[in-house]
Design an enzyme around this catalytic site. Sequence first.
Site, short mmCIF file in Angstrom:
data_model
loop_
_atom_site.label_atom_id
_atom_site.label_comp_id
_atom_site.label_asym_id
_atom_site.label_seq_id
_atom_site.Cartn_x
_atom_site.Cartn_y
_atom_site.Cartn_z
N PRO A 150 0.81 -1.22 0.00
CA PRO A 150 0.00 0.00 0.00
C PRO A 150 0.84 1.27 0.00
O PRO A 150 0.31 2.37 -0.13
CB PRO A 150 -0.82 -0.13 1.30
CG PRO A 150 -0.13 -1.13 2.13
CD PRO A 150 0.62 -2.03 1.21
N GLU A 157 2.02 -8.23 8.57
CA GLU A 157 2.37 -6.81 8.71
C GLU A 157 3.14 -6.29 7.49
O GLU A 157 3.41 -5.11 7.39
CB GLU A 157 3.22 -6.61 9.98
CG GLU A 157 2.43 -6.25 11.21
CD GLU A 157 1.49 -5.08 11.00
OE1 GLU A 157 1.97 -3.99 10.63
OE2 GLU A 157 0.28 -5.25 11.19
N ASP A 196 -11.18 1.92 -24.39
CA ASP A 196 -11.48 1.70 -22.98
C ASP A 196 -11.22 2.94 -22.14
O ASP A 196 -10.33 3.74 -22.45
CB ASP A 196 -10.60 0.56 -22.41
CG ASP A 196 -11.11 -0.80 -22.79
OD1 ASP A 196 -12.31 -0.92 -23.07
OD2 ASP A 196 -10.30 -1.75 -22.80
N ARG A 219 -4.27 -8.30 -20.38
CA ARG A 219 -5.26 -7.99 -21.41
C ARG A 219 -4.72 -7.01 -22.46
O ARG A 219 -5.30 -6.85 -23.52
CB ARG A 219 -6.59 -7.52 -20.81
CG ARG A 219 -6.54 -6.18 -20.17
CD ARG A 219 -7.83 -5.91 -19.41
NE ARG A 219 -8.98 -5.65 -20.26
CZ ARG A 219 -9.20 -4.53 -20.91
NH1 ARG A 219 -8.32 -3.54 -20.85
NH2 ARG A 219 -10.28 -4.38 -21.65
#
Length: 262
Positions: free
Chosen positions: A94, A121, A174, A159
């Site tokens: 993150p 963690e 897209d 993709r």
Amino acid sequence: MRIDVLTLFPQMFEAPFSFGIFKRAINHKLVSINLHNIRDYTHDKHHTVDDYPYGGGPGMVLKPKPIFEAVESIKSDICAKEEVTALPIILLTPQGRLFSQQIAQELAKYSHLILICGHYEGVDERVREHLVTDEISIGDYVLTGGELPAMVVIDAVVRLLPGVLGSETSPLDDSHVNGLLEYPQYTRPAVYRGWSVPEALLSGNHAQIAKWRREQTILRTLKRRPELLDKTNLCQEERQLVERLTSSPNRSQLSLDKESIE
Ligand code: SAH
């Protein structure tokens, strides 16, 4: 493309890549995904992959040794088979750079990727400092492990590989590919519960359809993600359209309520 994934839970990857477009891409050898259990790179009797954090605190931290050894073994396997100039080693975290269509396009240019999924963690900081070449976050929230983020990254990258999407699906229009959101899509029937497909799409006139779609792309982006328009190259006519729509009294058309979105 060859993608190697380091994870504590290789089984988690089975379902997402066993269906549809992905299954076909793997069967056609457009991509190969090699899953490595970090536990297999431990040497002790209990196959220990984690330990308590120095300094105390809750949770466990993934030890550096099995991760370093796994990456080194994968790298030597790849390099024994072919000459590789660049081999991104990506930690899912993150704290990484925020994943986007642009990053997916950048990663799709490589022939190999190594992805490392953390857990608990997180991973020992020395993995980040001395092993990985890139760190990616899929959003500003915290998940229990890097497996779902790795699947998101793999899906978005694969993709884009040539031949993966059949001619029935084109990635060019897209959302986010050109910095804008895609125009609305409709299929048969032309009228459903009294709701009609826009006239322009039924016209069969390609120029008219293209014009309608481009306008809808701009309108939709303006309504939902106006900040994207600032970073996009629009022609003069399109800029004028944006100005017209954002000038009062047209501003009210841009509200996001259901009636006015289409
Ligand atoms: N303590 C860490 C979070 C650990 S979450 C911190 O505060 O930064 C456990 C693992 O899940 C991480 O090592 C990472 O691999 C994965 N993960 C969690 N959220 C993620 C996200 N938003 N993007 C990418 N990986 C994530």
